[in-house]
Design an enzyme around this catalytic site. Structure first.
Site, PDB file in Angstrom:
ATOM      1  N   GLY A 189       0.793  -1.226   0.000  1.00 38.59           N
ATOM      2  CA  GLY A 189       0.000   0.000   0.000  1.00 38.59           C
ATOM      3  C   GLY A 189       0.820   1.268   0.000  1.00 38.59           C
ATOM      4  O   GLY A 189       0.306   2.353   0.265  1.00 38.59           O
ATOM      5  N   ASP A 259       7.154   6.920  -3.286  1.00 43.58           N
ATOM      6  CA  ASP A 259       6.651   5.600  -2.896  1.00 43.58           C
ATOM      7  C   ASP A 259       7.747   4.538  -2.993  1.00 43.58           C
ATOM      8  O   ASP A 259       7.459   3.344  -3.073  1.00 43.58           O
ATOM      9  CB  ASP A 259       5.431   5.207  -3.729  1.00 43.58           C
ATOM     10  N   GLU A 320       1.669  -9.812 -12.402  1.00 40.07           N
ATOM     11  CA  GLU A 320       1.913 -10.148 -10.998  1.00 40.07           C
ATOM     12  C   GLU A 320       1.150 -11.396 -10.542  1.00 40.07           C
ATOM     13  O   GLU A 320       1.301 -11.828  -9.396  1.00 40.07           O
ATOM     14  CB  GLU A 320       1.498  -8.980 -10.090  1.00 40.07           C
TER      15      GLU A 320
END
Length: 374
Positions: A189, A259, A320
């Site tokens: 996240g 990030d 993924e």
């Protein structure tokens, strides 16, 4: 770009631990409304318009992205959270906390729920004295006079006493840090949190450009063949991106959130590369790492493997879909080793396994409090 507003608030209390009431209100304003820029001294004043215990009064200056309507809603909620019970009577009465908007930019607001400037502020010493202390040169938008001049013309004979106790100004994230890196395993996240912080604080956002890497889909199909070109391309791209973005801060956004942090390159390389490839990669990394600006705060979001797999499945990236739990565990172990060996990096580890900070404001505020108080 969000518009920042400047507002002055009056706070008062005459019940319970008055200093504690004021400090709690200030902290709530900082958490919910915006940055508290200035706090006046605390003034002890007699009850106004009724018989009751003496009040402690202050004024604060706040910068906020909330408009006037949002602001009054937030302040009423803060009063309620702190135990203020309002009733229909318009008579003055005891209260554990009272928060009024005195000024909002230089605007004149006349609505059913809000009048600004506060219609009675020019009649009250307990408002004007603390306000003049922090905003003496600010103009009253109706009187067209400075607050210091308005104070001289006030007709109020109340006795006002400044007390020695000082309240603490909460230091906002934007003053405490220039650069925060949000890190975590795949699916933790970190990008969502970085975007949320950027939106709230009008910061500059730096996102990893993994989607543009042509080796990534190939790597997940054939890890042994494409691991080295993938890690080298990531390293080069991360270095270039961080160098460019950190070299020139936005004129209006002196706070940067990313990030990722470039050290993740080494963590992933250690997991994906063979021993000889990793030794070569490490030499290249060490040369680059010396040149990279270190974040003021490195936040690592710990997420258990089960939740990671759930999050990866939810976002539905085709390349993924074959990620296995063992691979995620190896990455997790790499981050753990990195965190345990860093002495010069300001580190904050937050376990978000049981949090939903994207959809739950309380969980998000919990993380922000952790960052503020680190």
């Amino acid at each position: 770009m969000k518009i920042q507003h400047n507002t002055y608030l009056s706070l008062g209390t005459n019940q319970g631990n008055k200093l504690e009431n004021l400090q709690k209100a200030i902290n709530s304003i900082a958490n919910i409304v915006g940055n508290v820029q200035k706090i006046s001294s605390v003034y002890k004043t007699p009850a106004w318009g009724f018989k009751g215990d003496d009040f402690y009064n202050i004024c604060v200056q706040v910068s906020t992205y909330q408009n006037a309507s949002q602001l009054i809603t937030s302040l009423l909620q803060i009063e309620k959270n702190l135990g203020r019970l309002r009733n229909e009577t318009k008579e003055y009465q005891n209260r554990n906390i009272d928060i009024d908007i005195l000024l909002f930019n230089d605007e004149i607001i006349l609505t059913k729920n809000l009048i600004v400037p506060h219609p009675k502020m020019l009649q009250r010493k307990f408002v004007m004295i603390p306000l003049a202390e922090i905003a003496s040169n600010t103009f009253h938008p109706i009187e067209k006079k400075q607050i210091s001049v308005c104070l001289q013309n006030i007709d109020d004979s109340s006795q006002i006493q400044r007390i020695k106790n000082k309240l603490i100004r909460p230091i906002p994230i934007t003053e405490k840090y220039n650069y925060i890196a949000i890190e975590g395993n795949i699916g933790a996240g970190k990008t969502s949190l970085a975007k949320m912080i950027t939106e709230e604080y009008n910061a500059k956002l730096v996102l990893e450009r993994f989607a543009d890497n042509p080796f990534l889909p190939k790597f997940y199909k054939d890890k042994e063949r494409y691991a080295f070109p993938l890690e080298m391309s990531f390293l080069a791209d991360r270095y270039q991106q961080l160098s460019d973005d950190l070299a020139q801060f936005d004129l209006f956004k002196n706070f940067l959130v990313s990030d990722y942090y470039i050290f993740k390159s080494l963590i992933f390389a250690q997991v994906t590369l063979s021993e000889d490839e990793y030794l070569l990669y490490r030499k290249m990394f060490n040369l680059i790492y010396k040149e990279i600006t270190k974040p003021d705060l490195y936040v690592y979001l710990y997420q258990n493997t089960e939740r990671l797999l759930e999050n990866i499945k939810k976002r539905g990236r085709n390349y993924e879909k074959n990620i296995e739990s063992e691979y995620l565990k190896k990455i997790q172990e790499g981050y753990k080793n990195f965190i345990n060996t860093q002495k010069d990096l300001n580190l904050l580890v937050i376990d978000v396994s049981d949090l939903d900070f994207v959809n739950n404001k309380k969980d998000y505020n919990y993380i922000i409090d952790k960052i503020k108080n680190n």
